[in-house]
Write a protein that holds these residues in place. Structure first.
Motif, PDB file in Angstrom:
ATOM      1  N   ARG A  75      29.284  14.136   3.843  1.00  0.00           N
ATOM      2  CA  ARG A  75      30.309  14.924   4.518  1.00  0.00           C
ATOM      3  C   ARG A  75      31.409  14.028   5.075  1.00  0.00           C
ATOM      4  NH1 ARG A  75      30.807  19.941   6.501  1.00  0.00           N
ATOM      5  NH2 ARG A  75      28.661  20.478   6.007  1.00  0.00           N
ATOM      6  N   VAL A  76      32.647  14.454   4.875  1.00  0.00           N
ATOM      7  CA  VAL A  76      33.788  13.740   5.445  1.00  0.00           C
ATOM      8  C   VAL A  76      34.453  14.641   6.487  1.00  0.00           C
ATOM      9  CG1 VAL A  76      34.220  12.284   3.442  1.00  0.00           C
ATOM     10  CG2 VAL A  76      35.301  14.528   3.577  1.00  0.00           C
ATOM     11  N   PHE A  77      35.028  14.018   7.517  1.00  0.00           N
ATOM     12  CA  PHE A  77      35.657  14.752   8.618  1.00  0.00           C
ATOM     13  C   PHE A  77      37.104  14.302   8.770  1.00  0.00           C
ATOM     14  CE2 PHE A  77      31.168  14.075   9.539  1.00  0.00           C
ATOM     15  CZ  PHE A  77      30.713  15.358   9.817  1.00  0.00           C
ATOM     16  N   LYS A  78      37.884  15.145   9.431  1.00  0.00           N
ATOM     17  CA  LYS A  78      39.253  14.761   9.792  1.00  0.00           C
ATOM     18  C   LYS A  78      39.265  14.346  11.256  1.00  0.00           C
ATOM     19  CE  LYS A  78      42.539  17.551   8.653  1.00  0.00           C
ATOM     20  NZ  LYS A  78      43.268  18.828   8.473  1.00  0.00           N
ATOM     21  N   ASP A  79      39.789  13.154  11.555  1.00  0.00           N
ATOM     22  CA  ASP A  79      39.839  12.707  12.941  1.00  0.00           C
ATOM     23  C   ASP A  79      41.143  13.161  13.594  1.00  0.00           C
ATOM     24  OD1 ASP A  79      41.868  11.006  12.131  1.00  0.00           O
ATOM     25  OD2 ASP A  79      40.591   9.235  12.029  1.00  0.00           O
ATOM     26  N   GLU A  80      41.417  12.676  14.810  1.00  0.00           N
ATOM     27  CA  GLU A  80      42.588  13.126  15.558  1.00  0.00           C
ATOM     28  C   GLU A  80      43.905  12.771  14.874  1.00  0.00           C
ATOM     29  OE1 GLU A  80      42.187  11.525  19.425  1.00  0.00           O
ATOM     30  OE2 GLU A  80      40.477  12.778  19.987  1.00  0.00           O
ATOM     31  N   ASN A  81      43.910  11.753  14.061  1.00  0.00           N
ATOM     32  CA  ASN A  81      45.128  11.348  13.355  1.00  0.00           C
ATOM     33  C   ASN A  81      45.241  11.986  11.973  1.00  0.00           C
ATOM     34  OD1 ASN A  81      45.947   9.581  15.466  1.00  0.00           O
ATOM     35  ND2 ASN A  81      44.435   8.086  14.734  1.00  0.00           N
ATOM     36  N   ASN A  82      44.390  13.007  11.740  1.00  0.00           N
ATOM     37  CA  ASN A  82      44.391  13.722  10.467  1.00  0.00           C
ATOM     38  C   ASN A  82      43.928  12.845   9.305  1.00  0.00           C
ATOM     39  OD1 ASN A  82      44.719  16.355   9.546  1.00  0.00           O
ATOM     40  ND2 ASN A  82      46.652  15.859   8.527  1.00  0.00           N
ATOM     41  N   GLU A  83      43.180  11.786   9.636  1.00  0.00           N
ATOM     42  CA  GLU A  83      42.616  10.907   8.613  1.00  0.00           C
ATOM     43  C   GLU A  83      41.155  11.279   8.379  1.00  0.00           C
ATOM     44  OE1 GLU A  83      44.242   8.664   6.905  1.00  0.00           O
ATOM     45  OE2 GLU A  83      46.134   8.912   7.984  1.00  0.00           O
ATOM     46  N   LEU A  84      40.679  11.024   7.169  1.00  0.00           N
ATOM     47  CA  LEU A  84      39.293  11.320   6.848  1.00  0.00           C
ATOM     48  C   LEU A  84      38.382  10.207   7.346  1.00  0.00           C
ATOM     49  CD1 LEU A  84      39.594  12.700   3.198  1.00  0.00           C
ATOM     50  CD2 LEU A  84      39.486  13.977   5.329  1.00  0.00           C
ATOM     51  N   THR A  85      37.203  10.602   7.851  1.00  0.00           N
ATOM     52  CA  THR A  85      36.238   9.623   8.337  1.00  0.00           C
ATOM     53  C   THR A  85      34.833  10.072   7.963  1.00  0.00           C
ATOM     54  OG1 THR A  85      35.394   8.489  10.302  1.00  0.00           O
ATOM     55  CG2 THR A  85      36.085  10.773  10.588  1.00  0.00           C
ATOM     56  N   LEU A  86      33.914   9.102   7.839  1.00  0.00           N
ATOM     57  CA  LEU A  86      32.535   9.421   7.486  1.00  0.00           C
ATOM     58  C   LEU A  86      31.642   9.553   8.713  1.00  0.00           C
ATOM     59  CD1 LEU A  86      31.939   7.018   4.439  1.00  0.00           C
ATOM     60  CD2 LEU A  86      32.385   9.481   4.384  1.00  0.00           C
ATOM     61  N   ILE A  87      32.049   8.972   9.848  1.00  0.00           N
ATOM     62  CA  ILE A  87      31.217   8.959  11.050  1.00  0.00           C
ATOM     63  C   ILE A  87      31.967   9.661  12.178  1.00  0.00           C
ATOM     64  CG2 ILE A  87      29.986   7.517  12.709  1.00  0.00           C
ATOM     65  CD1 ILE A  87      29.915   5.325  10.576  1.00  0.00           C
ATOM     66  N   LYS A  88      31.339  10.677  12.739  1.00  0.00           N
ATOM     67  CA  LYS A  88      32.017  11.499  13.747  1.00  0.00           C
ATOM     68  C   LYS A  88      31.209  11.546  15.041  1.00  0.00           C
ATOM     69  CE  LYS A  88      33.741  16.235  14.483  1.00  0.00           C
ATOM     70  NZ  LYS A  88      35.120  15.860  14.846  1.00  0.00           N
ATOM     71  N   LYS A  89      31.879  11.409  16.153  1.00  0.00           N
ATOM     72  CA  LYS A  89      31.224  11.541  17.452  1.00  0.00           C
ATOM     73  C   LYS A  89      30.907  13.012  17.705  1.00  0.00           C
ATOM     74  CE  LYS A  89      33.630  11.580  21.255  1.00  0.00           C
ATOM     75  NZ  LYS A  89      34.449  11.224  22.444  1.00  0.00           N
ATOM     76  N   LEU A  90      29.691  13.263  18.206  1.00  0.00           N
ATOM     77  CA  LEU A  90      29.274  14.626  18.509  1.00  0.00           C
ATOM     78  C   LEU A  90      29.318  14.817  20.027  1.00  0.00           C
ATOM     79  CD1 LEU A  90      28.230  17.184  17.065  1.00  0.00           C
ATOM     80  CD2 LEU A  90      25.917  16.428  17.625  1.00  0.00           C
ATOM     81  N   ASP A  91      30.316  15.573  20.489  1.00  0.00           N
ATOM     82  CA  ASP A  91      30.484  15.810  21.915  1.00  0.00           C
ATOM     83  C   ASP A  91      29.506  16.860  22.418  1.00  0.00           C
ATOM     84  OD1 ASP A  91      32.673  14.033  22.194  1.00  0.00           O
ATOM     85  OD2 ASP A  91      34.021  15.549  21.360  1.00  0.00           O
ATOM     86  N   MET A  92      29.082  16.705  23.682  1.00  0.00           N
ATOM     87  CA  MET A  92      28.223  17.713  24.287  1.00  0.00           C
ATOM     88  C   MET A  92      29.044  18.952  24.609  1.00  0.00           C
ATOM     89  SD  MET A  92      25.907  17.557  27.768  1.00  0.00           S
ATOM     90  CE  MET A  92      24.672  16.499  27.035  1.00  0.00           C
TER      91      MET A  92
END
Length: 264
Positions: A239-256
């Motif tokens: 799975r790939v995610f979009k970070d705050e800069n609209n870039e794709l990333t493989l590792i995402k922080k999971l907020d409570m």
């Protein structure tokens, strides 16, 4: 329109959007999710929406499966085989599904289904500029609801728990807010109700979603559009995610979530 024609129609649907968001790889490669709970839900839906609990509107007789005992024994296996052979032309349902449907139809909320509504009819229209389809369980046009006349859509859900907290998690996990949004837009519905019934207990609860859920649904659908338009980026097992800069990333922080954070 037959079920085959409806499901093969290329228009998007709430379930397709949910699958795109859950797993782009599965969507792009036509990998289907299978579950026994889906079979149980289908039985309850058919009994509630397409029968009088004795006969299907199509003409098949409703037969409740017997208890055959321990199916490891030869006699039980033979009894089950003989039962199904005898009812090959009937619609055989589990005892649990029948009790579930009967409980719902005899409840206060079951009164909705006594009205002459539109059952499982396909509809097509634009949603956020793209072609969508939907097939509502039950739709009441110009229905007297309180002091008003509304277009009311009802969706039936079977679940393991329909407490408020559990159903909220189901809304998030299965994209029910997307379904409510898409159906409401296509049907021009004023109200969308989820009637839920617990498997095992037959406890019944009814929910509707506020406007904040619809705002979230719009965001989620637009995110699915972005995935559809960039297949080469998202068609991956990982799975790939979009970070705050609209870039794709493989590792995402999971907020409570806030409702948990407040407890500390």
């Amino acid at each position: 329109m037959t079920d085959l024609e409806y499901f093969s129609h290329p228009a998007l649907s709430a379930s397709k959007i949910t699958q795109i968001l859950r797993s782009p790889y599965d969507y792009f490669n036509d990998i289907k999710l299978e579950s026994k709970s889906l079979d149980f839900g289908s039985e309850v839906h058919k009994l509630v929406l397409e029968s009088d609990l004795e006969t299907l509107y199509s003409g098949e007789k409703v037969i409740v499966e017997k208890d055959f005992g321990d199916l490891r024994s030869k006699s039980a296996k033979e009894a089950k085989e003989a039962f199904y052979n005898a009812h090959a032309k009937d619609y055989v349902v589990s005892q649990e599904a029948f009790k579930c449907a009967k409980t719902l139809l005899e409840s206060d909320l079951g009164a909705f289904f006594q009205y002459k509504g539109i059952r499982e009819k396909p509809y097509f229209d634009k949603v956020l500029g793209r072609d969508f389809k939907c097939k509502p369980d039950f739709f009441l046009e110009n229905f007297k609801y309180g002091n008003d006349y509304v277009n009311l859509c009802i969706d039936l859900k079977t679940c393991t728990s329909n407490t408020e907290k559990s159903f909220m998690q189901s809304v998030i996990s299965y994209g029910y807010h997307i379904q409510a949004y898409v159906y409401s837009k296509i049907l021009k519905a004023d109200s969308f109700l989820f009637i839920t019934i617990e498997k095992g207990t037959n406890n019944i609860a009814c929910y509707y979603l506020d406007s904040a859920w619809f705002e979230r649904a719009e965001q989620d659908i637009k995110e699915a559009f972005e995935i559809l338009d960039n297949k080469e980026k998202y068609n991956k097992k990982v799975r790939v995610f979009k970070d705050e800069n609209n870039e794709l990333t493989l590792i995402k922080k999971l907020d409570m979530p806030l409702y948990l954070a407040k407890a500390y």
